[in-house]
Design an enzyme around this catalytic site. Structure first.
Site, PDB file in Angstrom:
ATOM      1  N   SER A 116      -2.543 -10.501   3.866  1.00 22.58           N
ATOM      2  CA  SER A 116      -1.222 -10.572   3.091  1.00 22.58           C
ATOM      3  C   SER A 116      -1.081 -12.096   3.018  1.00 22.58           C
ATOM      4  O   SER A 116      -1.489 -13.060   3.747  1.00 22.58           O
ATOM      5  CB  SER A 116      -0.095  -9.928   3.842  1.00 22.58           C
ATOM      6  OG  SER A 116       1.188 -10.523   3.423  1.00 22.58           O
ATOM      7  N   SER A 117      -0.371 -12.420   1.774  1.00 20.27           N
ATOM      8  CA  SER A 117      -0.172 -14.011   1.447  1.00 20.27           C
ATOM      9  C   SER A 117       0.828 -14.568   2.486  1.00 20.27           C
ATOM     10  O   SER A 117       0.849 -15.748   2.309  1.00 20.27           O
ATOM     11  CB  SER A 117       0.336 -13.844  -0.005  1.00 20.27           C
ATOM     12  OG  SER A 117       1.528 -13.212  -0.179  1.00 20.27           O
ATOM     13  N   THR A 177      -1.753 -10.730  -2.632  1.00 20.09           N
ATOM     14  CA  THR A 177      -0.598 -10.959  -2.877  1.00 20.09           C
ATOM     15  C   THR A 177       0.589  -9.775  -2.782  1.00 20.09           C
ATOM     16  O   THR A 177       0.032  -8.666  -2.551  1.00 20.09           O
ATOM     17  CB  THR A 177      -0.347 -11.764  -4.015  1.00 20.09           C
ATOM     18  OG1 THR A 177       1.039 -12.222  -4.041  1.00 20.09           O
ATOM     19  CG2 THR A 177      -0.586 -10.816  -5.289  1.00 20.09           C
ATOM     20  N   HIS A 223       9.606  -3.424  -0.342  1.00 21.74           N
ATOM     21  CA  HIS A 223       9.323  -4.477  -0.947  1.00 21.74           C
ATOM     22  C   HIS A 223      10.294  -4.636  -2.229  1.00 21.74           C
ATOM     23  O   HIS A 223      10.824  -3.563  -2.759  1.00 21.74           O
ATOM     24  CB  HIS A 223       8.007  -4.733  -1.296  1.00 21.74           C
ATOM     25  CG  HIS A 223       7.029  -4.880  -0.337  1.00 21.74           C
ATOM     26  ND1 HIS A 223       6.145  -4.114   0.278  1.00 21.74           N
ATOM     27  CD2 HIS A 223       6.865  -6.064   0.535  1.00 21.74           C
ATOM     28  CE1 HIS A 223       5.566  -4.242   1.140  1.00 21.74           C
ATOM     29  NE2 HIS A 223       6.022  -5.588   1.671  1.00 21.74           N
TER      30      HIS A 223
HETATM   31  O1  GFB Z   1       9.249  -7.948  -1.296  1.00 27.38           O
HETATM   32  P1  GFB Z   1      10.139  -8.469  -0.415  1.00 27.38           P
HETATM   33  O2  GFB Z   1      11.027  -7.644   0.359  1.00 27.38           O
HETATM   34  O3  GFB Z   1       9.431  -9.375   0.595  1.00 27.38           O
HETATM   35  O4  GFB Z   1      11.201  -9.431  -0.947  1.00 27.38           O
HETATM   36  P2  GFB Z   1       9.034 -11.070   0.747  1.00 27.38           P
HETATM   37  C1  GFB Z   1      10.888 -10.821  -1.895  1.00 27.38           C
HETATM   38  C2  GFB Z   1      12.186 -11.360  -2.546  1.00 27.38           C
HETATM   39  O5  GFB Z   1      13.102 -10.450  -3.179  1.00 27.38           O
HETATM   40  C3  GFB Z   1      13.071 -11.763  -1.493  1.00 27.38           C
HETATM   41  C4  GFB Z   1      14.114 -10.587  -3.043  1.00 27.38           C
HETATM   42  O6  GFB Z   1      13.522 -13.066  -2.065  1.00 27.38           O
HETATM   43  C5  GFB Z   1      14.214 -10.674  -1.267  1.00 27.38           C
HETATM   44  O7  GFB Z   1      15.438 -11.445  -0.782  1.00 27.38           O
HETATM   45  N1  GFB Z   1      15.013  -9.231  -3.106  1.00 27.38           N
HETATM   46  C6  GFB Z   1      16.072  -9.139  -4.159  1.00 27.38           C
HETATM   47  C7  GFB Z   1      14.673  -8.123  -2.414  1.00 27.38           C
HETATM   48  N2  GFB Z   1      16.446  -8.035  -4.083  1.00 27.38           N
HETATM   49  C8  GFB Z   1      15.610  -7.185  -3.144  1.00 27.38           C
HETATM   50  C9  GFB Z   1      15.515  -5.810  -2.477  1.00 27.38           C
HETATM   51  O8  GFB Z   1      16.690  -4.896  -3.120  1.00 27.38           O
HETATM   52  N3  GFB Z   1      14.955  -5.388  -1.839  1.00 27.38           N
HETATM   53  C10 GFB Z   1      13.843  -6.437  -1.043  1.00 27.38           C
HETATM   54  N4  GFB Z   1      12.791  -6.005  -0.357  1.00 27.38           N
HETATM   55  N5  GFB Z   1      13.543  -7.548  -1.622  1.00 27.38           N
HETATM   56  C11 GFB Z   1       7.411  -9.493   2.607  1.00 27.38           C
HETATM   57  C12 GFB Z   1       6.867  -9.771   3.846  1.00 27.38           C
HETATM   58  O9  GFB Z   1       7.839 -10.902   2.072  1.00 27.38           O
HETATM   59  O10 GFB Z   1       6.248  -9.532   1.580  1.00 27.38           O
HETATM   60  C13 GFB Z   1       5.736  -8.967   4.402  1.00 27.38           C
HETATM   61  O11 GFB Z   1       8.147  -9.602   4.627  1.00 27.38           O
HETATM   62  C14 GFB Z   1       4.524  -9.079   3.374  1.00 27.38           C
HETATM   63  O12 GFB Z   1       5.494  -9.580   5.404  1.00 27.38           O
HETATM   64  C15 GFB Z   1       5.122  -8.715   1.808  1.00 27.38           C
HETATM   65  O13 GFB Z   1       3.849 -10.497   3.277  1.00 27.38           O
HETATM   66  C16 GFB Z   1       3.962  -8.565   0.883  1.00 27.38           C
HETATM   67  O14 GFB Z   1       7.907 -11.496  -0.420  1.00 27.38           O
HETATM   68  O15 GFB Z   1       9.911 -11.959   1.088  1.00 27.38           O
END
Ligand code: GFB
Length: 317
Positions: free
Chosen positions: A112-113, A169, A184
Site C-alpha cells: 500500500s502507498s 495507491t 475508504h
Molecule cells: O480513504 P481514506 O479513509 O484513507 O481517507 P487514507 C482519505 C481522505 O478522505 C482522508 C477523507 O483525508 C479522509 O479524512 N474523507 C472525507 C473520508 N470523507 C471521508 C469519509 O466519509 N470516509 C473516509 N474513509 N474518508 C488509508 C489508510 O488512508 O488509505 C490505509 O488508512 C490504506 O492504511 C488506505 O493505506 C489506502 O488515504 O487516509
C-alpha cells in the site's frame, strides 16, 4: 518489457480472491491461459501456518498473488491497530513462508502507498521507503506491509526466491466496502451522496478539511498491473502501482456529487481526521517498464456507482 514468466499453463493462487483487488485479479487472470486456484475462508484460514502450508503442499501453486489483507479506511486503521498489525503480519508471513517451503516459482506481494513516510517527497519514489516517520493513523497497517516487502526481499536474498512486491495507491471499484465506519473515502462518499439524494438533502458532509490530496486507481487497472508485473518483473525493490495523478478530497467529493446527481455543496466535519496531507506515488518506474492505467477516475466512479446501485442491499447490509 520482456515477458520472463509466461503464465501459460501455470497454476496461480490468488489469496484473497473474494476481496475487491483479489476478485479483479481473478477476472484479469481469466484472460490468460492459466489455472486459477482459490480457497474460501471456510476452506483455509490464512492465520494458521500449518493449514496454509498443508493447503499449498496439496494444491501446488506455481505462482501466488498475495491480495489477502485486512484493509480499511482512515477510521478503521486508527481504531483497530492490533487487528491491522497482527492479521496482516500473520497472513503474509504464512503465505510467503509457505511459498518458499512448497517451491513456488513466482510470488507478488501487494502492499500500500501508506508504507511511505508521512512527509515523503512528492511524487514518492520507491527509495523513500524507511526514510522517515509514518502517518500515525495508519502506521500499524504500514508496518505490516513494510514487513511483507522485507519478507519477499529476505526470501529472495537468502533463498533465491522470485518474490516481488507491488505498492498500489488508494484503490476503488466493484466489490468495494461501503460500510461508513470502515470504508475508504470513495465508497463512503458515494454512499453518503446517494443517501443524501434519497433524503432530499442539498449537501454532502465529508470528513476532515477536504484539503488532503489522494491518488486513486481502479481495481481493474491494479489487477492488470499485477499480471503485467508477474510476467515481466523480477527485482529486489518493490514497485509503485498508481495513476500518477492526485486531487484534493473536496474535489473528489465534487466529482462524486456529479456522478450521483447531488448539488456540489460540500460541508466539512473537522472532528474527523485528515490523515497524511499528500501521498502521490511516482509512477515513473512502471511507466518506463511499459504499463499505464486505462480507467479515468470519473469513468471509474460512474462504473462503481452502477455497481453500487445494482448491489445496494448487499453493499449496505
Ligand atoms: O480513504 P481514506 O479513509 O484513507 O481517507 P487514507 C482519505 C481522505 O478522505 C482522508 C477523507 O483525508 C479522509 O479524512 N474523507 C472525507 C473520508 N470523507 C471521508 C469519509 O466519509 N470516509 C473516509 N474513509 N474518508 C488509508 C489508510 O488512508 O488509505 C490505509 O488508512 C490504506 O492504511 C488506505 O493505506 C489506502 O488515504 O487516509
Amino acid at each position: 518489457m520482456r515477458e520472463i514468466y509466461p503464465l501459460r499453463g501455470k497454476r496461480v493462487w490468488v489469496a484473497g480472491h473474494r476481496g475487491m483487488v483479489g476478485s479483479a485479479v481473478v477476472r484479469r487472470l481469466q484472460t490468460e491461459d492459466c489455472e486459477i486456484l482459490t480457497a474460501t475462508r471456510a476452506e483455509l484460514d490464512l492465520g494458521r501456518q500449518a493449514d496454509v502450508e498443508a493447503w499449498m503442499a496439496d494444491q501446488r501453486p506455481e505462482a501466488v498473488v498475495v491480495a489477502a489483507a485486512k484493509v480499511g479506511g482512515i477510521l478503521a486503521n486508527d481504531s483497530y491497530p492490533a487487528d491491522f498489525l497482527y492479521e496482516n503480519l500473520i497472513l503474509e508471513a504464512n503465505i510467503i513462508h509457505g511459498a518458499y517451503r512448497t517451491g513456488v516459482e513466482k510470488l507478488v506481494f501487494l502492499g500500500s502507498s501508506c508504507i511511505y513516510p508521512k512527509l515523503a517527497p512528492q511524487p514518492i519514489p520507491e527509495d523513500a521507503l524507511l526514510t522517515g516517520a509514518l502517518e500515525p493513523t495508519n502506521e500499524w497497517y504500514a508496518i505490516a506491509k513494510i514487513a511483507g516487502i522485507k519478507l519477499a526481499q529476505a526470501y529472495r536474498k537468502q533463498h533465491g526466491c522470485d518474490f516481488i512486491s507491488a505498492m498500489p495507491t488508494n484503490l476503488y471499484g466493484p466489490g468495494d466496502n461501503f460500510d461508513l465506519n470502515s470504508s475508504h473515502v470513495l465508497p463512503a462518499l458515494m454512499r453518503k451522496a446517494h443517501e443524501a439524494k434519497l433524503r432530499g438533502d442539498d449537501h454532502l458532509t465529508i470528513w476532515g478539511s477536504g484539503t488532503p490530496l489522494r491518488e486513486f486507481l481502479h481495481a481493474d487497472d491494479c489487477a492488470d498491473a499485477v499480471v503485467f508485473l508477474l510476467k515481466t518483473y523480477s527485482d529486489y525493490e518493490h514497485i509503485n502501482v498508481g495513476s500518477g495523478v492526485d486531487l484534493p478530497i473536496r474535489e473528489v467529493a465534487g466529482i462524486i456529487c456529479d456522478v450521483v446527481g447531488l448539488p456540489r455543496n460540500i460541508v466539512c466535519d473537522t472532528s474527523k481526521p485528515d490523515g497524511t496531507p499528500r501521498k502521490l506515488m511516482s509512477a515513473d518506474r512502471l511507466r518506463e517498464a511499459g504499463w499505464e492505467p486505462r480507467i479515468e477516475l470519473r469513468d471509474g466512479l460512474r462504473q462503481s456507482y452502477q455497481w453500487f446501485l445494482a448491489n445496494y442491499s448487499a453493499a449496505t447490509a
